[in-house]
Write a protein that holds these residues in place. Structure first.
Motif, PDB file in Angstrom:
ATOM      1  N   ALA A 244       0.547  -1.174  -0.030  1.00  6.23           N
ATOM      2  CA  ALA A 244       0.249   0.024   0.155  1.00  6.23           C
ATOM      3  C   ALA A 244       0.802   1.289   0.320  1.00  6.23           C
ATOM      4  N   THR A 245       2.088   1.311   0.134  1.00  5.85           N
ATOM      5  CA  THR A 245       2.708   2.469  -0.058  1.00  5.85           C
ATOM      6  C   THR A 245       3.378   2.197  -1.225  1.00  5.85           C
ATOM      7  N   THR A 246       3.117   3.893  -2.432  1.00  3.84           N
ATOM      8  CA  THR A 246       3.364   4.217  -3.425  1.00  3.84           C
ATOM      9  C   THR A 246       3.445   5.208  -4.080  1.00  3.84           C
ATOM     10  N   GLY A 247       4.262   5.884  -4.855  1.00  8.16           N
ATOM     11  CA  GLY A 247       4.161   7.400  -4.737  1.00  8.16           C
ATOM     12  C   GLY A 247       5.004   8.122  -3.726  1.00  8.16           C
ATOM     13  N   ALA A 248       5.617   7.372  -2.623  1.00 14.01           N
ATOM     14  CA  ALA A 248       5.452   7.808  -1.590  1.00 14.01           C
ATOM     15  C   ALA A 248       7.067   8.429  -2.043  1.00 14.01           C
ATOM     16  N   SER A 249       7.666   8.933  -1.164  1.00 14.86           N
ATOM     17  CA  SER A 249       9.291   9.997  -0.437  1.00 14.86           C
ATOM     18  C   SER A 249       9.655   8.969   1.089  1.00 14.86           C
ATOM     19  N   LEU A 250      10.077   7.885   0.538  1.00  8.79           N
ATOM     20  CA  LEU A 250      10.300   7.378   2.304  1.00  8.79           C
ATOM     21  C   LEU A 250      12.199   8.803   2.558  1.00  8.79           C
ATOM     22  N   ARG A 251      11.214   8.654   3.688  1.00 13.63           N
ATOM     23  CA  ARG A 251      12.642   9.532   4.419  1.00 13.63           C
ATOM     24  C   ARG A 251      13.261   8.438   5.435  1.00 13.63           C
ATOM     25  N   VAL A 252      15.091   8.698   5.480  1.00 12.58           N
ATOM     26  CA  VAL A 252      15.494   8.124   6.301  1.00 12.58           C
ATOM     27  C   VAL A 252      16.572   9.024   6.402  1.00 12.58           C
ATOM     28  N   ASP A 253      16.315  10.588   6.130  1.00 10.75           N
ATOM     29  CA  ASP A 253      17.486  11.005   6.397  1.00 10.75           C
ATOM     30  C   ASP A 253      17.553  11.572   8.203  1.00 10.75           C
ATOM     31  N   GLY A 254      17.446  10.868   8.643  1.00 13.31           N
ATOM     32  CA  GLY A 254      17.875  11.498  10.307  1.00 13.31           C
ATOM     33  C   GLY A 254      17.348  13.006  10.872  1.00 13.31           C
ATOM     34  N   GLY A 255      15.797  13.349   9.765  1.00 12.82           N
ATOM     35  CA  GLY A 255      15.051  13.885   9.860  1.00 12.82           C
ATOM     36  C   GLY A 255      16.101  15.412   9.962  1.00 12.82           C
ATOM     37  N   VAL A 256      16.226  15.243   8.328  1.00 13.02           N
ATOM     38  CA  VAL A 256      17.516  16.549   8.218  1.00 13.02           C
ATOM     39  C   VAL A 256      16.209  17.160   7.429  1.00 13.02           C
ATOM     40  N   ILE A 257      15.189  17.024   6.541  1.00 12.97           N
ATOM     41  CA  ILE A 257      14.419  17.934   5.842  1.00 12.97           C
ATOM     42  C   ILE A 257      12.825  18.782   7.173  1.00 12.97           C
ATOM     43  N   ASP A 258      13.335  19.698   6.945  1.00 12.10           N
ATOM     44  CA  ASP A 258      12.644  20.219   8.068  1.00 12.10           C
ATOM     45  C   ASP A 258      11.516  20.724   8.332  1.00 12.10           C
ATOM     46  N   SER A 259      10.815  19.378   7.504  1.00 10.09           N
ATOM     47  CA  SER A 259       8.874  19.789   7.191  1.00 10.09           C
ATOM     48  C   SER A 259       8.470  18.533   8.072  1.00 10.09           C
ATOM     49  N   ILE A 260       6.581  19.028   7.670  1.00 10.17           N
ATOM     50  CA  ILE A 260       6.092  17.702   8.425  1.00 10.17           C
ATOM     51  C   ILE A 260       5.122  17.353   7.104  1.00 10.17           C
TER      52      ILE A 260
END
Length: 260
Positions: A244-260
């Motif tokens: 059920a996961t498609t079209g997603a940008s899956l973050r494994v960035d340690g929280g660097v991207i500062d947006s919700i």
């Protein structure tokens, strides 16, 4: 939670080292037949032997080819055989001031970081659709959203990859083939550690932490991720559990991207 990829064939590009090799290890551990790729034949042979040594029961093969060219992509496609899981990991990065980055550099990044994934996905997705199951994963970066001022050319190429993944996911809607992008942040791969300059007596991990806090101060984990942490997310994204996961940008960035 057990992930079983027995019977699946996975092509991981740019996988003779770093994140690509880490992902290949997790796939082999889960039972997939893993096809490694790199530009140099010696490195591919060495990576295949290393992976086979770690997982003697795994099916591992390799294809040496330069994916910056249409000919290189065609060579991989001809030798890889059937592919159920495509991980577009091949990529290059390096700092260069915008006003010193000429057309040739921009073209090089576009060919390697974008067109390799376009060509391989375009060729392999139809068979996945025919089979009613497939997984395509594009290795983006937190730099796709957090464009580094000293690597604009790189950030733009990764933004394109995220866009490509989203658009292709829509194109393959309802087919059983999912498409996602993965967004690592600073990661303790050879590419990062090779550029560090630890102080006398300082560990690589601590030097990487200093780098993160200086250059990515928005990091929430306040350190570099390990290759294994990134590979774990990739394994889930290409497994049957992620249906059920498609079209997603899956973050494994340690929280660097500062947006919700």
């Amino acid at each position: 939670m057990k992930i079983d990829l027995s019977g699946k064939h996975a092509l991981v590009t740019g996988s003779t080292g770093g994140i690509g090799y880490g992902i290949a290890k997790r796939l082999a551990e889960a039972g997939a037949h893993v096809i490694l790729n790199g530009r140099g034949a010696d490195k591919v042979t060495s990576a295949v032997a290393s992976l086979q040594n770690d997982f003697p029961e795994a099916e591992v093969s390799g294809v040496a080819a330069d994916l910056a060219t249409a000919e290189g992509c065609a060579d991989v496609l001809a030798k890889a055989g059937p592919v159920d899981i495509l991980i577009n990991n091949a990529g290059i990065f390096g700092p260069k001031d915008f006003f010193e980055a000429d057309d040739d550099l921009w073209q090089q990044y576009w060919d390697v970081n974008v067109m390799s994934g376009v060509r391989l996905s375009r060729a392999l997705a139809p068979k996945m659709v025919e089979n009613g199951w497939g997984r395509i994963l594009f290795l983006g970066s937190e730099s796709a959203f957090n464009i580094p001022a000293d690597m604009i050319h790189y950030g733009v190429s990764k933004t394109a990859y995220v866009s490509l993944a989203r658009g292709l996911a829509k194109r393959l809607a309802g087919t059983g083939v999912t498409v996602n992008s993965l967004l690592p942040g600073p990661t303790l791969s050879e590419g990062m550690t090779g550029g560090l300059d630890p102080a006398p007596g300082q560990s690589t991990e601590d030097a990487a932490k200093d780098f993160v806090m200086k250059n990515r101060p928005s990091s929430i984990i306040q350190r570099a991720a390990t290759v294994e942490e990134v590979a774990n997310m990739a394994l889930y994204a290409v497994s049957p559990l992620s249906s059920a996961t498609t079209g997603a940008s899956l973050r494994v960035d340690g929280g660097v991207i500062d947006s919700i």
